[in-house]
Design a protein around this motif. Sequence first.
Motif, PDB file in Angstrom:
ATOM      1  N   UNK A 170       0.910  -1.011  -0.280  1.00 18.43           N
ATOM      2  CA  UNK A 170      -0.255   0.000   0.079  1.00 18.43           C
ATOM      3  C   UNK A 170       1.324   1.274  -0.121  1.00 18.43           C
ATOM      4  N   UNK A 171       2.329   1.148   0.683  1.00 16.69           N
ATOM      5  CA  UNK A 171       3.170   2.187   0.501  1.00 16.69           C
ATOM      6  C   UNK A 171       3.465   2.319  -0.803  1.00 16.69           C
ATOM      7  N   UNK A 172       4.233   1.696  -1.895  1.00 19.21           N
ATOM      8  CA  UNK A 172       3.971   1.673  -2.523  1.00 19.21           C
ATOM      9  C   UNK A 172       3.107   2.183  -3.632  1.00 19.21           C
ATOM     10  N   UNK A 173       1.802   1.999  -3.256  1.00 13.04           N
ATOM     11  CA  UNK A 173       0.624   2.621  -4.379  1.00 13.04           C
ATOM     12  C   UNK A 173       0.645   4.147  -3.725  1.00 13.04           C
ATOM     13  N   UNK A 174       0.644   4.749  -2.474  1.00 15.19           N
ATOM     14  CA  UNK A 174       0.668   5.705  -2.351  1.00 15.19           C
ATOM     15  C   UNK A 174       2.197   6.364  -3.116  1.00 15.19           C
ATOM     16  N   UNK A 175       3.390   6.184  -2.960  1.00 11.53           N
ATOM     17  CA  UNK A 175       4.322   6.451  -3.386  1.00 11.53           C
ATOM     18  C   UNK A 175       3.883   6.635  -4.649  1.00 11.53           C
ATOM     19  N   UNK A 176       3.175   5.803  -5.389  1.00  5.87           N
ATOM     20  CA  UNK A 176       3.298   6.013  -6.947  1.00  5.87           C
ATOM     21  C   UNK A 176       2.453   7.144  -7.460  1.00  5.87           C
ATOM     22  N   UNK A 177       1.221   6.848  -6.800  1.00 10.36           N
ATOM     23  CA  UNK A 177       0.002   7.949  -6.658  1.00 10.36           C
ATOM     24  C   UNK A 177       0.586   9.788  -6.547  1.00 10.36           C
ATOM     25  N   UNK A 178       1.948   9.428  -5.741  1.00  9.91           N
ATOM     26  CA  UNK A 178       1.734  10.470  -5.111  1.00  9.91           C
ATOM     27  C   UNK A 178       3.006  11.020  -6.180  1.00  9.91           C
ATOM     28  N   UNK A 179       3.491  10.018  -6.852  1.00  8.81           N
ATOM     29  CA  UNK A 179       4.242  10.317  -8.125  1.00  8.81           C
ATOM     30  C   UNK A 179       3.577  11.506  -9.362  1.00  8.81           C
ATOM     31  N   UNK A 180       2.078  10.823  -9.908  1.00  9.89           N
ATOM     32  CA  UNK A 180       1.647  10.980 -10.637  1.00  9.89           C
ATOM     33  C   UNK A 180       0.810  12.298 -10.123  1.00  9.89           C
ATOM     34  N   UNK A 181       0.450  12.347  -9.040  1.00  7.09           N
ATOM     35  CA  UNK A 181      -0.014  14.045  -8.780  1.00  7.09           C
ATOM     36  C   UNK A 181       0.926  14.885  -8.877  1.00  7.09           C
ATOM     37  N   UNK A 182       1.922  14.555  -8.429  1.00  6.64           N
ATOM     38  CA  UNK A 182       3.041  15.578  -8.919  1.00  6.64           C
ATOM     39  C   UNK A 182       3.303  15.772 -10.060  1.00  6.64           C
ATOM     40  N   UNK A 183       3.487  15.212 -10.932  1.00  5.06           N
ATOM     41  CA  UNK A 183       3.509  14.946 -12.537  1.00  5.06           C
ATOM     42  C   UNK A 183       2.935  15.932 -12.846  1.00  5.06           C
ATOM     43  N   UNK A 184       1.655  15.099 -13.319  1.00  4.76           N
ATOM     44  CA  UNK A 184       0.618  16.156 -13.618  1.00  4.76           C
ATOM     45  C   UNK A 184      -0.126  17.404 -13.094  1.00  4.76           C
ATOM     46  N   UNK A 185       0.695  18.092 -12.268  1.00  4.97           N
ATOM     47  CA  UNK A 185       0.760  19.442 -11.506  1.00  4.97           C
ATOM     48  C   UNK A 185       1.725  20.163 -12.186  1.00  4.97           C
TER      49      UNK A 185
END
Length: 466
Positions: free
Chosen positions: A72-87
Amino acid sequence: MAAKAKNPVWAFLASVQLALLLIGLLASTSIIGTVVQQNKPPEHYAETWGKTGAAVIDAFNLDDMYNSVWFLALLGAFSLNLTVCSIDRLPGVIRVVRKDNLGTATEQLLKMKMQHKVQRGGSVETAAQHLLGYLSGKGWKAARRDKEDGTLFFAQKGGWTRYGVYVVHISILIILLGAVIGSPTVAKKIFKNPQFAFKGGVLLPELRSTERIFSYDDESEIPLGFTVRCNFFDIHFYDNGMPKDFVSGLTVLEQGKEVLTTNIEVNKPLTYKGITFYQSSYNDMHRPIIHLTNLTTGKKTVFPVNPEQWDATHSWQEEGGQGMLRIQEARSVPAENGTGTSTEMQMWLMDSQGPPSMFPMSYGRPVIVERPSTKYELKIGPHYATGLQVSKDPGVWWVYSGCALMLLGLYAAFFMSHRKIWAYVHEVNGGAVVVFIGNANKNSLGFEKTLAALAEGFSSKNDSSN
C-alpha cells in the motif's frame, strides 16, 4: 529572464525516472503475489515453501501481499508521483490549448510545411467573407483578426484531447483509491472498522446456516448482518475422479425470513448488501445425505442420513401436499470396481399422487422415480460442506469508474488529435490569395488530407462562383 530553478525534491517527485522505478517495483512484487498463493493457512506455506520460506512469507505479509502495509505504501508513492507529475506539466498544456494562435506571425505560418494555396480573384475583404462562411459550413468555427498585410483566420478542433493523458492519470488515481478503500488492512488499521471491508471464508455444511465468516487475515469472526443457509451442494466429476463442476444452493435470510435464494458456482457468485459469496471449495463430511430433485419443478431437497437412525422418515412439502421418503432396508454389496463394498438400499417414497413407490437404489448412483404427474431424481452420496470465499469491497465501483474513465482518456490520448487551421488571406498581384495552413499533434498524414480537401473545396467553390 532566466527560468526559475525547480525545487529538487519537487523535481524528483515529478520525474519520469521515479515513475518507472515505482512501476517496476509494483510489477515485480505483483509477480510474487501470483507465485505465492494468497490467503492460505500457515501450514500450507510451511508445507510448500519450508519452515524458512514460511517465516519470510509471514514476515513480509506475502500471504496477503496486496493488502500489506509495504505494498500500500508503494501504491501511495506512485499516486504521489503521478499527482506531482500532473501538477507540474499541466500548466504547459493549458497554455498550448489557450494560446492566442491569431497572434502568430504570418512569416512563421508561411514557413510551416502543411499548407495549400488557393488563388482567388476580387478583393481581400470579399474573399475573407466567403472564407468565413465556407469554414463555418464545414464545421470549423473560425476567429478573425485583420493584419497589416492581410486577414488571418484561425479555427481548431480537439484541443481538449491534449488533456487525455491527464484523464488517464486521474483514472489511475481513482483505481488506486478504490483499491485502498477496499483493502481490509486499511479498514482495520486506519478506519478502525473491520466490517467496512474484509476478505474471509466459511465452510458451510448442507442444510446449515451461518451469520458470520472468518477473516483470512487473523481468523477473527466477522458478522454478516444476515443469515446464509446452504440448501444443497452438488458436484460432478470427470472419469479420472477430478472435480468437473460444483454448485451450491444458497438462501439469504433476514430476521428468519427468506429474502433471496439462488445457486452459485465458480465465476457465478452471489452478492447481497455489498457482500459477495464465491464458490471456492468443498469438503466431505464423511456422512451420507439424500438428494431429491423434482424434475418437473426443478426444486431440490436434501435429507441428511443419521447412521444410527438410517430408517427414519423424511418429509418435504410439495404443491399438492406433503411428500415422504424412507430407507426401508440397507445392505452391503460388493463394489462394481471389484474392490471393497458398497451399499444397496430399498427405498419407499410417497407423495399426494397415488400409492407409494418402492424401488432399489445404490450409493452414489441416481435413480428416476416416476409418479402419476411428476418425476423425481434421487441420489444418496457424501454429505458435503461448501467452501465459500466471502468479500466486501466498497471500493469496487471506484475501480470500475476509474477503468471506464481510463478507456476514455486512452482513446482521446491515442486516437484523437488537436487539429489547428489557419487561413491567411492577402493580396498578390491585385487579386486575393488564400493560404490554408494546418497543424496536428497526432496523425499529421491524415490531417494533411483533410486540409487538402478543405482547400480544394474552397477552390472549387471559387471556380463555380466565377
